[in-house]
Design a protein around this motif. Structure first.
Motif, PDB file in Angstrom:
ATOM      1  N   SER A  27       1.211  -1.132  -0.218  1.00 47.23           N
ATOM      2  CA  SER A  27      -0.089   0.101  -0.139  1.00 47.23           C
ATOM      3  C   SER A  27       0.846   1.294   0.033  1.00 47.23           C
ATOM      4  O   SER A  27       1.895   1.405   1.116  1.00 47.23           O
ATOM      5  N   VAL A  28       0.696   2.037  -0.588  1.00 50.85           N
ATOM      6  CA  VAL A  28       1.272   3.470  -1.054  1.00 50.85           C
ATOM      7  C   VAL A  28       0.029   4.716  -0.246  1.00 50.85           C
ATOM      8  O   VAL A  28      -0.929   4.797  -1.262  1.00 50.85           O
ATOM      9  N   ILE A  29       0.915   5.289   0.450  1.00 52.22           N
ATOM     10  CA  ILE A  29       0.433   6.554   0.784  1.00 52.22           C
ATOM     11  C   ILE A  29       1.133   7.779   0.980  1.00 52.22           C
ATOM     12  O   ILE A  29       2.285   7.714   0.987  1.00 52.22           O
ATOM     13  N   PRO A  30       0.438   8.549   0.212  1.00 54.99           N
ATOM     14  CA  PRO A  30       0.377  10.048  -0.522  1.00 54.99           C
ATOM     15  C   PRO A  30       1.236  10.944   0.430  1.00 54.99           C
ATOM     16  O   PRO A  30       0.157  10.932   1.733  1.00 54.99           O
ATOM     17  N   LEU A  31       2.567  11.780   0.336  1.00 56.29           N
ATOM     18  CA  LEU A  31       1.913  12.397   1.623  1.00 56.29           C
ATOM     19  C   LEU A  31       2.370  13.615   0.733  1.00 56.29           C
ATOM     20  O   LEU A  31       2.144  14.504  -0.509  1.00 56.29           O
ATOM     21  N   TYR A  44       2.818  15.905   6.138  1.00 59.35           N
ATOM     22  CA  TYR A  44       1.111  15.292   5.920  1.00 59.35           C
ATOM     23  C   TYR A  44       0.319  13.925   5.673  1.00 59.35           C
ATOM     24  O   TYR A  44       1.127  14.123   4.641  1.00 59.35           O
ATOM     25  N   LEU A  45      -0.302  13.384   6.470  1.00 64.30           N
ATOM     26  CA  LEU A  45      -1.049  12.834   5.225  1.00 64.30           C
ATOM     27  C   LEU A  45      -2.632  12.476   5.375  1.00 64.30           C
ATOM     28  O   LEU A  45      -3.399  13.057   6.514  1.00 64.30           O
ATOM     29  N   GLN A  46      -3.632  11.998   4.700  1.00 66.42           N
ATOM     30  CA  GLN A  46      -4.772  11.771   4.615  1.00 66.42           C
ATOM     31  C   GLN A  46      -5.537  10.669   5.633  1.00 66.42           C
ATOM     32  O   GLN A  46      -4.908   9.754   5.421  1.00 66.42           O
ATOM     33  N   VAL A  47      -6.274  11.527   6.205  1.00 70.00           N
ATOM     34  CA  VAL A  47      -6.865  10.249   6.960  1.00 70.00           C
ATOM     35  C   VAL A  47      -8.431  10.425   7.625  1.00 70.00           C
ATOM     36  O   VAL A  47      -8.264  11.472   7.981  1.00 70.00           O
ATOM     37  N   VAL A 105      -4.707   6.794   4.200  1.00 73.04           N
ATOM     38  CA  VAL A 105      -6.021   6.964   2.809  1.00 73.04           C
ATOM     39  C   VAL A 105      -5.229   6.310   1.547  1.00 73.04           C
ATOM     40  O   VAL A 105      -4.411   7.107   1.551  1.00 73.04           O
ATOM     41  N   ALA A 106      -5.523   4.998   0.974  1.00 75.06           N
ATOM     42  CA  ALA A 106      -3.618   5.158   0.141  1.00 75.06           C
ATOM     43  C   ALA A 106      -4.131   5.194  -1.371  1.00 75.06           C
ATOM     44  O   ALA A 106      -5.058   5.356  -1.635  1.00 75.06           O
ATOM     45  N   ALA A 107      -3.467   5.309  -1.936  1.00 73.43           N
ATOM     46  CA  ALA A 107      -3.558   5.796  -3.735  1.00 73.43           C
ATOM     47  C   ALA A 107      -2.886   5.059  -4.481  1.00 73.43           C
ATOM     48  O   ALA A 107      -3.827   4.345  -5.332  1.00 73.43           O
ATOM     49  N   GLU A 108      -2.037   3.612  -3.650  1.00 78.04           N
ATOM     50  CA  GLU A 108      -2.494   2.076  -4.303  1.00 78.04           C
ATOM     51  C   GLU A 108      -2.616   0.968  -3.380  1.00 78.04           C
ATOM     52  O   GLU A 108      -2.336   1.736  -1.991  1.00 78.04           O
ATOM     53  N   GLY A 109      -3.211   0.197  -4.279  1.00 76.27           N
ATOM     54  CA  GLY A 109      -3.518  -0.902  -2.764  1.00 76.27           C
ATOM     55  C   GLY A 109      -4.577  -0.442  -1.850  1.00 76.27           C
ATOM     56  O   GLY A 109      -5.417   0.342  -1.535  1.00 76.27           O
ATOM     57  N   GLU A 149       5.810   9.280  -0.161  1.00 75.55           N
ATOM     58  CA  GLU A 149       5.247   8.467   0.029  1.00 75.55           C
ATOM     59  C   GLU A 149       5.888   7.859   0.802  1.00 75.55           C
ATOM     60  O   GLU A 149       7.124   7.684   1.582  1.00 75.55           O
ATOM     61  N   LEU A 150       5.092   6.410   1.336  1.00 75.59           N
ATOM     62  CA  LEU A 150       5.095   6.088   3.053  1.00 75.59           C
ATOM     63  C   LEU A 150       4.398   4.916   2.436  1.00 75.59           C
ATOM     64  O   LEU A 150       3.401   4.715   1.848  1.00 75.59           O
ATOM     65  N   VAL A 151       4.816   4.127   1.986  1.00 73.36           N
ATOM     66  CA  VAL A 151       4.533   2.643   1.678  1.00 73.36           C
ATOM     67  C   VAL A 151       4.600   1.492   2.557  1.00 73.36           C
ATOM     68  O   VAL A 151       5.416   0.760   3.541  1.00 73.36           O
ATOM     69  N   PHE A 152       3.699   0.747   3.207  1.00 70.70           N
ATOM     70  CA  PHE A 152       3.273  -0.712   3.929  1.00 70.70           C
ATOM     71  C   PHE A 152       3.640  -1.968   3.156  1.00 70.70           C
ATOM     72  O   PHE A 152       3.161  -1.435   2.126  1.00 70.70           O
TER      73      PHE A 152
END
Length: 298
Positions: A27-31, A44-47, A105-109, A149-152
């Protein structure tokens, strides 16, 4: 963070970071990253919390997620009280409340979510809502600030030689890295909530040769929104080991005071955004008692 109510709840496939089988899904979380003085910034990230959606500030220097008291969260069930401590050492008494669902909120995954998650709710102020380090328990993730990017649970991006994190703070939930200023050993708190690195003024006085004073005033913002005026220095050499050496790193300086008492006297620096963005980072909290870190110099 100023959350707003979505017009309708959009169903999403949720992934608990602690759930069995989570490793199979990337999963890719956009920053969103602000560009501030001295190569620093705020991340910041969307939550989404329930039906409320908005930006939160990523703050790995906070042991728990922190919300400002607001109409949208006033009815979250109370669990008790706690004291929230900021980077300056100032404390405020807050409520501990339970959020039924908190998801990145992920941009991918898949979105990354926690259910029945305890957060700290503090009196209204001008600061940001903060996503704390405890959200990441059980997770494996990478952080690249310049790529936003914050990638899990993706592929490792660093050098593949993970090292143990130092567990810090009274509850051992904060994380630190052993490092050197030149040949002088120290520990740095990994603090994405710090716009720029910060040095304990007591450490600067003892090791003046390791720093160069900059003829400028620095102003950073604390988590509560207050502006902190402090002296500005350049760290001549900051060494994270295995060739990860930075030179002439900007850092503000102030007396850590209560922060020193909470973290330990060997913690002399907050590793802020301006340092973090120089590396690709990998973290693994899947073994809670022995979390690890790795980093690759860009």
């Amino acid at each position: 963070m100023k959350f707003f109510r979505s017009a309708a709840f959009v169903a999403a496939l949720l992934l608990s970071v602690a759930a069995a089988g989570a490793e199979r899904s990337r999963s890719v979380i956009p920053l969103t990253v602000t560009e501030d003085e001295y190569f620093g910034g705020r991340i910041y990230l969307q939550v989404r919390i329930g039906n409320a959606l908005g930006p939160m500030r990523l703050d790995t220097g906070a042991s728990s997620t922190r919300l400002r008291l607001a109409p949208w969260n006033k009815d979250l069930p109370a669990l008790g009280e706690s004291v929230s401590t900021g980077a300056s050492g100032a404390t405020v008494r807050c409520d501990d409340v339970e959020a039924p669902k908190v998801e990145l909120v992920a941009a991918e995954g898949n979105n990354i979510a926690r259910t029945n998650y305890a957060v700290t709710r503090c009196p209204t102020d001008d600061g940001d809502d903060l996503l704390g380090i405890d959200f990441f328990r059980g997770a494996r993730f990478s952080l690249d600030i310049d790529r936003r990017e914050l990638v899990f649970f993706g592929e490792a991006t660093a050098d593949g030689r993970p090292k143990p994190l130092r567990r810090l703070g009274p509850d051992q939930r904060l994380i630190g890295i052993e490092l050197h200023f030149g040949k002088t050993a120290s520990v740095g708190l990994f603090d994405s909530g710090a716009e720029v690195a910060a040095i304990d003024q007591q450490f600067v006085r003892k090791h003046k040769r390791l720093f160069t004073a900059v003829n400028a005033k620095a102003r950073a913002s604390g988590v509560a929104g207050a502006r902190i005026d402090s002296k500005l220095y350049k760290i001549k050499s900051l060494d994270l080991g295995e060739g990860r050496v930075l030179h002439d790193v900007f850092a503000i300086s102030y007396d850590f005071g209560g922060l020193r008492a909470a973290l330990g006297r060997d913690v002399s620096v907050l590793i802020g955004c301006n340092v973090m963005r120089k590396f690709n980072w990998d973290f693994d909290f899947s073994a809670p008692q022995s979390p690890t870190w790795d980093a690759k110099l860009k």
